[in-house]
Design a protein around this motif. Structure first.
Motif, PDB file in Angstrom:
ATOM      1  N   ILE A  38      -7.482  25.905   9.436  1.00 32.03           N
ATOM      2  CA  ILE A  38      -7.617  24.929   8.349  1.00 32.03           C
ATOM      3  C   ILE A  38      -7.311  25.598   7.005  1.00 32.03           C
ATOM      4  O   ILE A  38      -6.554  25.067   6.194  1.00 32.03           O
ATOM      5  N   LYS A  39      -7.883  26.767   6.776  1.00 36.91           N
ATOM      6  CA  LYS A  39      -7.632  27.482   5.518  1.00 36.91           C
ATOM      7  C   LYS A  39      -6.161  27.838   5.374  1.00 36.91           C
ATOM      8  O   LYS A  39      -5.591  27.754   4.284  1.00 36.91           O
ATOM      9  N   SER A  40      -5.538  28.233   6.467  1.00 36.24           N
ATOM     10  CA  SER A  40      -4.114  28.565   6.450  1.00 36.24           C
ATOM     11  C   SER A  40      -3.281  27.338   6.101  1.00 36.24           C
ATOM     12  O   SER A  40      -2.334  27.417   5.315  1.00 36.24           O
ATOM     13  N   ALA A  41      -3.632  26.200   6.680  1.00 39.13           N
ATOM     14  CA  ALA A  41      -2.916  24.954   6.384  1.00 39.13           C
ATOM     15  C   ALA A  41      -3.082  24.568   4.918  1.00 39.13           C
ATOM     16  O   ALA A  41      -2.122  24.135   4.271  1.00 39.13           O
ATOM     17  N   ILE A  42      -4.293  24.738   4.395  1.00 38.09           N
ATOM     18  CA  ILE A  42      -4.537  24.427   2.984  1.00 38.09           C
ATOM     19  C   ILE A  42      -3.691  25.336   2.099  1.00 38.09           C
ATOM     20  O   ILE A  42      -3.127  24.894   1.102  1.00 38.09           O
ATOM     21  N   SER A  43      -3.564  26.594   2.477  1.00 42.12           N
ATOM     22  CA  SER A  43      -2.743  27.539   1.703  1.00 42.12           C
ATOM     23  C   SER A  43      -1.267  27.140   1.710  1.00 42.12           C
ATOM     24  O   SER A  43      -0.533  27.464   0.781  1.00 42.12           O
ATOM     25  N   GLU A  44      -0.846  26.444   2.762  1.00 47.09           N
ATOM     26  CA  GLU A  44       0.543  25.975   2.850  1.00 47.09           C
ATOM     27  C   GLU A  44       0.819  24.824   1.889  1.00 47.09           C
ATOM     28  O   GLU A  44       1.966  24.485   1.636  1.00 47.09           O
ATOM     29  N   ASN A  45      -0.244  24.217   1.357  1.00 51.34           N
ATOM     30  CA  ASN A  45      -0.116  23.084   0.450  1.00 51.34           C
ATOM     31  C   ASN A  45      -0.854  23.415  -0.853  1.00 51.34           C
ATOM     32  O   ASN A  45      -2.003  23.019  -1.042  1.00 51.34           O
ATOM     33  N   PRO A  46      -0.194  24.157  -1.759  1.00 52.32           N
ATOM     34  CA  PRO A  46      -0.860  24.601  -2.993  1.00 52.32           C
ATOM     35  C   PRO A  46      -1.435  23.460  -3.832  1.00 52.32           C
ATOM     36  O   PRO A  46      -2.481  23.616  -4.456  1.00 52.32           O
ATOM     37  N   SER A  47      -0.779  22.323  -3.821  1.00 50.36           N
ATOM     38  CA  SER A  47      -1.273  21.181  -4.593  1.00 50.36           C
ATOM     39  C   SER A  47      -2.631  20.712  -4.065  1.00 50.36           C
ATOM     40  O   SER A  47      -3.555  20.440  -4.840  1.00 50.36           O
ATOM     41  N   PHE A  48      -2.757  20.618  -2.743  1.00 51.78           N
ATOM     42  CA  PHE A  48      -4.020  20.184  -2.144  1.00 51.78           C
ATOM     43  C   PHE A  48      -5.102  21.238  -2.352  1.00 51.78           C
ATOM     44  O   PHE A  48      -6.247  20.905  -2.668  1.00 51.78           O
ATOM     45  N   GLU A  53     -10.098  22.898  -5.106  1.00 48.60           N
ATOM     46  CA  GLU A  53     -10.771  23.888  -5.948  1.00 48.60           C
ATOM     47  C   GLU A  53     -11.211  23.290  -7.272  1.00 48.60           C
ATOM     48  O   GLU A  53     -12.318  23.555  -7.738  1.00 48.60           O
ATOM     49  N   GLU A  54     -10.356  22.493  -7.899  1.00 47.89           N
ATOM     50  CA  GLU A  54     -10.715  21.883  -9.185  1.00 47.89           C
ATOM     51  C   GLU A  54     -11.876  20.907  -9.062  1.00 47.89           C
ATOM     52  O   GLU A  54     -12.609  20.684 -10.020  1.00 47.89           O
ATOM     53  N   ASN A  55     -12.035  20.330  -7.903  1.00 42.71           N
ATOM     54  CA  ASN A  55     -13.129  19.379  -7.672  1.00 42.71           C
ATOM     55  C   ASN A  55     -14.309  20.022  -6.940  1.00 42.71           C
ATOM     56  O   ASN A  55     -15.185  19.322  -6.445  1.00 42.71           O
ATOM     57  N   HIS A  84      -1.330  19.492  10.544  1.00 40.28           N
ATOM     58  CA  HIS A  84      -0.053  18.872  10.177  1.00 40.28           C
ATOM     59  C   HIS A  84      -0.211  18.046   8.903  1.00 40.28           C
ATOM     60  O   HIS A  84       0.603  18.137   7.993  1.00 40.28           O
ATOM     61  N   ARG A  85      -1.255  17.237   8.841  1.00 40.80           N
ATOM     62  CA  ARG A  85      -1.465  16.380   7.672  1.00 40.80           C
ATOM     63  C   ARG A  85      -1.742  17.213   6.420  1.00 40.80           C
ATOM     64  O   ARG A  85      -1.263  16.894   5.337  1.00 40.80           O
ATOM     65  N   ILE A  86      -2.503  18.283   6.568  1.00 36.20           N
ATOM     66  CA  ILE A  86      -2.841  19.125   5.412  1.00 36.20           C
ATOM     67  C   ILE A  86      -1.620  19.899   4.919  1.00 36.20           C
ATOM     68  O   ILE A  86      -1.336  19.942   3.727  1.00 36.20           O
ATOM     69  N   ALA A  87      -0.910  20.518   5.827  1.00 40.47           N
ATOM     70  CA  ALA A  87       0.155  21.450   5.456  1.00 40.47           C
ATOM     71  C   ALA A  87       1.423  20.776   4.949  1.00 40.47           C
ATOM     72  O   ALA A  87       2.161  21.371   4.180  1.00 40.47           O
ATOM     73  N   HIS A  88       1.684  19.566   5.369  1.00 39.63           N
ATOM     74  CA  HIS A  88       2.913  18.901   4.963  1.00 39.63           C
ATOM     75  C   HIS A  88       2.677  18.116   3.684  1.00 39.63           C
ATOM     76  O   HIS A  88       1.895  17.175   3.660  1.00 39.63           O
ATOM     77  N   SER A  89       3.357  18.519   2.639  1.00 38.10           N
ATOM     78  CA  SER A  89       3.079  18.005   1.305  1.00 38.10           C
ATOM     79  C   SER A  89       3.561  16.576   1.068  1.00 38.10           C
ATOM     80  O   SER A  89       3.414  16.069  -0.028  1.00 38.10           O
ATOM     81  N   ASN A  90       4.129  15.908   2.073  1.00 48.77           N
ATOM     82  CA  ASN A  90       4.545  14.532   1.846  1.00 48.77           C
ATOM     83  C   ASN A  90       3.358  13.562   1.850  1.00 48.77           C
ATOM     84  O   ASN A  90       3.519  12.388   1.596  1.00 48.77           O
ATOM     85  N   TYR A  91       2.162  14.070   2.127  1.00 46.56           N
ATOM     86  CA  TYR A  91       0.958  13.261   2.031  1.00 46.56           C
ATOM     87  C   TYR A  91       0.281  13.539   0.693  1.00 46.56           C
ATOM     88  O   TYR A  91       0.226  14.670   0.241  1.00 46.56           O
TER      89      TYR A  91
END
Length: 122
Positions: A38-48, A53-55, A84-91
C-alpha cells in the motif's frame, strides 16, 4: 513487469499455505507485506500521497486499508484492486478514497472520511 506482478512477486515470501481441521488450504498474507504494498502504491502517486499528508490522513489511510484487505475474503484480489486504484493517477483523490475503503468500518467512522472527501485541505 506490471505493478500487480511486482506486488505478487514481492509478497511471495510473506505467503504460506496452511490447512486447519480439514478446512481448505488458503494463502495468508503478512500484514507487513500488505502495508508495504500500500505504501509503495501511494509513493507511485505523489499527488495522492501529498493529499493524504496535507490532511494528516496518511497513517490512518494505510492502517484502515490494510485492515480491510486482511478482512477480505479475497485478500490478493482486494490488494491488487486497491494498489491499482491508488497507483494509477487517472483516479482523483476522492475516487481513490471512495473506491478503496469502506468508511463506516473504520475506527474513525464515516464522518471523518466524508469530511476528507467533501472538504479536504487541498
Amino acid at each position: 513487469m506490471t505493478l500487480e506482478e511486482l506486488i505478487c512477486q514481492s509478497n511471495t515470501a510473506g505467503i504460506s499455505n496452511v490447512s486447519t481441521r480439514g478446512q481448505p488450504t488458503t494463502s495468508i498474507f503478512c500484514k507487513k507485506d500488505i502495508k508495504g504494498s500500500i505504501k509503495s502504491a501511494i509513493s507511485e502517486n505523489p499527488s495522492f500521497k501529498q493529499f493524504l499528508e496535507e490532511n494528516n490522513a496518511y497513517g490512518r489511510y494505510v492502517k484502515n486499508i490494510t485492515n480491510q484487505i486482511l478482512r477480505s475474503r479475497d485478500i490478493s484480489g482486494k490488494l491488487i484492486k486497491c494498489v491499482h486504484r491508488i497507483a494509477h493517477s487517472n483516479y482523483s483523490n476522492r475516487e481513490i478514497i471512495n473506491g478503496t475503503i469502506s468508511w463506516s468500518s473504520t475506527s474513525e467512522g464515516s464522518d471523518y472520511w466524508f469530511k476528507l472527501y467533501v472538504d479536504p485541505k487541498k
